[in-house]
Each structure stands twice: as C-alpha cells, then as structure tokens.
Motif scaffolding. Structure first.
Motif, PDB file in Angstrom:
ATOM      1  N   GLU A   3     -18.940 -45.704 -13.189  1.00  0.00           N
ATOM      2  CA  GLU A   3     -19.545 -46.532 -14.240  1.00  0.00           C
ATOM      3  C   GLU A   3     -20.509 -47.418 -14.264  1.00  0.00           C
ATOM      4  OE1 GLU A   3     -15.944 -48.960 -16.664  1.00  0.00           O
ATOM      5  OE2 GLU A   3     -15.983 -49.404 -14.901  1.00  0.00           O
ATOM      6  N   ILE A   4     -20.574 -47.763 -15.204  1.00  0.00           N
ATOM      7  CA  ILE A   4     -21.578 -48.389 -15.557  1.00  0.00           C
ATOM      8  C   ILE A   4     -22.866 -48.193 -15.286  1.00  0.00           C
ATOM      9  CG2 ILE A   4     -23.015 -51.116 -15.555  1.00  0.00           C
ATOM     10  CD1 ILE A   4     -20.289 -51.615 -15.393  1.00  0.00           C
ATOM     11  N   ASN A   7     -23.699 -42.443 -16.333  1.00  0.00           N
ATOM     12  CA  ASN A   7     -23.141 -42.493 -18.422  1.00  0.00           C
ATOM     13  C   ASN A   7     -21.496 -41.207 -18.314  1.00  0.00           C
ATOM     14  OD1 ASN A   7     -22.363 -41.455 -20.681  1.00  0.00           O
ATOM     15  ND2 ASN A   7     -24.173 -40.994 -21.182  1.00  0.00           N
ATOM     16  N   SER A  52     -11.551 -53.681 -14.357  1.00  0.00           N
ATOM     17  CA  SER A  52     -11.753 -54.226 -16.201  1.00  0.00           C
ATOM     18  C   SER A  52     -10.091 -54.969 -16.555  1.00  0.00           C
ATOM     19  CB  SER A  52     -11.789 -52.478 -16.836  1.00  0.00           C
ATOM     20  OG  SER A  52     -11.056 -51.903 -17.076  1.00  0.00           O
ATOM     21  N   ARG A 226     -18.985 -57.633 -16.163  1.00  0.00           N
ATOM     22  CA  ARG A 226     -19.335 -56.264 -16.630  1.00  0.00           C
ATOM     23  C   ARG A 226     -20.032 -56.288 -17.886  1.00  0.00           C
ATOM     24  NH1 ARG A 226     -15.449 -52.634 -15.684  1.00  0.00           N
ATOM     25  NH2 ARG A 226     -15.578 -52.020 -16.635  1.00  0.00           N
ATOM     26  N   THR A 230     -23.904 -53.942 -17.522  1.00  0.00           N
ATOM     27  CA  THR A 230     -24.268 -52.829 -18.703  1.00  0.00           C
ATOM     28  C   THR A 230     -25.614 -53.481 -18.876  1.00  0.00           C
ATOM     29  OG1 THR A 230     -21.800 -52.652 -18.721  1.00  0.00           O
ATOM     30  CG2 THR A 230     -23.499 -52.377 -20.349  1.00  0.00           C
ATOM     31  N   THR A 234     -29.171 -50.849 -18.831  1.00  0.00           N
ATOM     32  CA  THR A 234     -29.575 -50.405 -19.687  1.00  0.00           C
ATOM     33  C   THR A 234     -30.861 -50.773 -20.940  1.00  0.00           C
ATOM     34  OG1 THR A 234     -27.502 -50.577 -20.825  1.00  0.00           O
ATOM     35  CG2 THR A 234     -28.608 -49.940 -23.021  1.00  0.00           C
ATOM     36  N   THR A 260     -19.447 -55.510  -7.306  1.00  0.00           N
ATOM     37  CA  THR A 260     -18.976 -54.192  -7.301  1.00  0.00           C
ATOM     38  C   THR A 260     -18.933 -53.724  -5.596  1.00  0.00           C
ATOM     39  OG1 THR A 260     -22.004 -54.368  -6.984  1.00  0.00           O
ATOM     40  CG2 THR A 260     -20.517 -53.470  -9.174  1.00  0.00           C
TER      41      THR A 260
END
Length: 268
Positions: A3-4, A7, A52, A226, A230, A234, A260
């Motif tokens: 995740e992150i 995709n 989360s 988070r 992200t 990105t 992480t």
C-alpha cells in the motif's frame, strides 16, 4: 504489493458513496478478474497494508486465502467473511483466483452506521456473521453484479444509520478534531486542538479512545505520515515536508521508519 508504494487499487473496481454514508464509508470495492490476470497472471501475490484504524469488511467471493494481522496468520476459508480493524500491519496472501468484496469504513464509521464500537476489535479477525445478518451476507455472495451488491449493502447500511443518528455525538467530535488538525497543516497538538474546539485535552483523549481506540496524538501522527508518504510517493520532486507539519526531511524520514519499519530507500 505494498500500500502507498504500489497502486494496489488497480486490481479492483471501486465505488465511493455519494449519499449520507459518504462520511462513514470510504469505499466499496470488488476484485477485477481481468485486471488481476493482467498484473499477476497465474502467480500468487500478497498485498501489504499499513495501520489506518479503519474497520474493513472482507466478503469472500472466491477461494481461501491467508491473512496476517500483526504477528498472527489466519486461514480464511471460501465461505468465511471477516472484519479487521487494521490497527496493525496487515498482509493478505492471495491466489490468482482471489475475489474479494470489501467495505472500508472511516474511523468511527462502524459505530455511526451500525452502532458497533470498533475499539473491541483490536488485533482481531472477526467473523462477519457477528456484525451483519446472515441473509444479507448470503445475498451479497450470490452470482450478482458489482452494482447489485452495492445497492443491497447501501440500503441496509442507510436503514441502520437512521437508527443510529441520535447517538453520533462522539464520532462527530472526533471527526471535527481530525478535520481541524488537517486544516492546520497537521501541526496542532492535542492541547491546541482542544482550545480550537472549546474542549479540554482530557475530553479529546476520552473521545478518541472511545471512538477509535487510541489517543489522539497517536492517531493524528498516523494520519500525518500516511498523507505525507502518499504525497512523497506521488510527487517526489514537489514534496515539502513542512506542508505536512514536519520540520525538515530528517524529521519526515524518521517518521517513515517508525510507521513502515523500513527506510524510505528500501521501499521505493
């Protein structure tokens, strides 16, 4: 897939509610057989997700799979459907025949819609029959289309939500606190948030523990990393740590390792 950093959404179809559920349910999703074959072919694969505190329901439309919640592994059978709180790192191990229908709630959303407090589900894999009626699960698992499954679940959730609206004070307060933190550039501490919301730090701590299950400092720190991580993945060349309340890149890097378990360069 992680995740992150990857995709993971490319393997699924998604629908985000556009009605009263939009504040409580982040999305409905369903595995896409064509996209899964496109990206993983006939290989086994796993999806790793970071904490989360978002209660997530997994309705199994395919074959058995294994899910790791923290340090424990669980074998999920073909006819078993579960909910996890996602308060820890979760990794789901799948076959190419993986087919999952997912409902992901926002923190506190499970209580707002179904009147079920999420705090009790820390580090658990909960049989979904404890939370949803058997007839509804059975109908969702029938060979119907994605849209029909959404309609069935949304109608049920909307009906239940109307019964829960009067007891939504705690969740609304927590949601307002998170919104105020986000609007501040993710820099306000619990005491400062209390001043903005005309409350006390003790009240904010009590409400967060009741609705989400952890203190506000811990949850807001997770929200920040988070969002920042992200943003970094990105738009790395346009990333500024102070936009997320970090003093500098070193401050951000330390938070990445804490969240992480790895250095940033090991994950990219």
């Amino acid at each position: 897939m992680t995740e992150i950093f990857d995709n993971i959404r490319k393997l699924y179809r998604f629908y985000a509610p556009e009605n009263e559920l939009a504040d409580y349910i982040e999305f409905f999703s369903e595995s896409s057989a064509s996209e899964t074959h496109r990206y993983v072919a006939n290989n086994t694969f796993s999806i790793r997700m970071f904490p989360s505190w978002t209660p997530t329901m997994y309705i199994n439309l395919g074959e058995p799979y294994v899910i790791d919640v923290g340090t424990k592994s669980y074998q999920i059978q073909k006819h078993t459907d579960v909910l996890i709180l996602r308060n820890n790192i979760v990794e789901r191990h799948n076959l190419p025949t993986d087919s999952i229908f997912t409902i992901k709630f926002f923190p506190g959303g499970l209580e707002a819609v179904l009147g079920i407090n999420q705090v009790q589900f820390v580090d658990q894999v909960v049989n979904l029959e404890m939370l949803l009626p058997e007839w509804l699960i059975r109908r969702v698992k029938q060979p119907i289309c994605f849209e029909e499954r959404i309609n069935l679940l949304q109608q049920y959730f909307l009906n239940q939500y109307q019964l829960q609206r009067k007891s939504d004070h705690y969740r609304q307060f927590v949601s307002s606190t998170i919104g105020t933190f986000d609007d501040s550039g993710m820099v306000l501490k619990t005491g400062q948030l209390a001043d903005r919301l005309y409350a006390t730090s003790k009240t904010i701590n009590r409400y967060f523990r009741r609705v989400i299950g952890i203190p506000p400092k811990q949850h807001l720190s997770m929200v920040r990393i988070r969002a920042a991580l992200t943003g970094y993945v990105t738009h790395r060349n346009q990333f500024f740590p102070d936009a997320y309340g970090y003093y500098d890149m070193s401050h951000f890097y330390k938070d990445v390792v804490r969240f992480t378990g790895k250095k940033l360069r090991e994950s990219l």
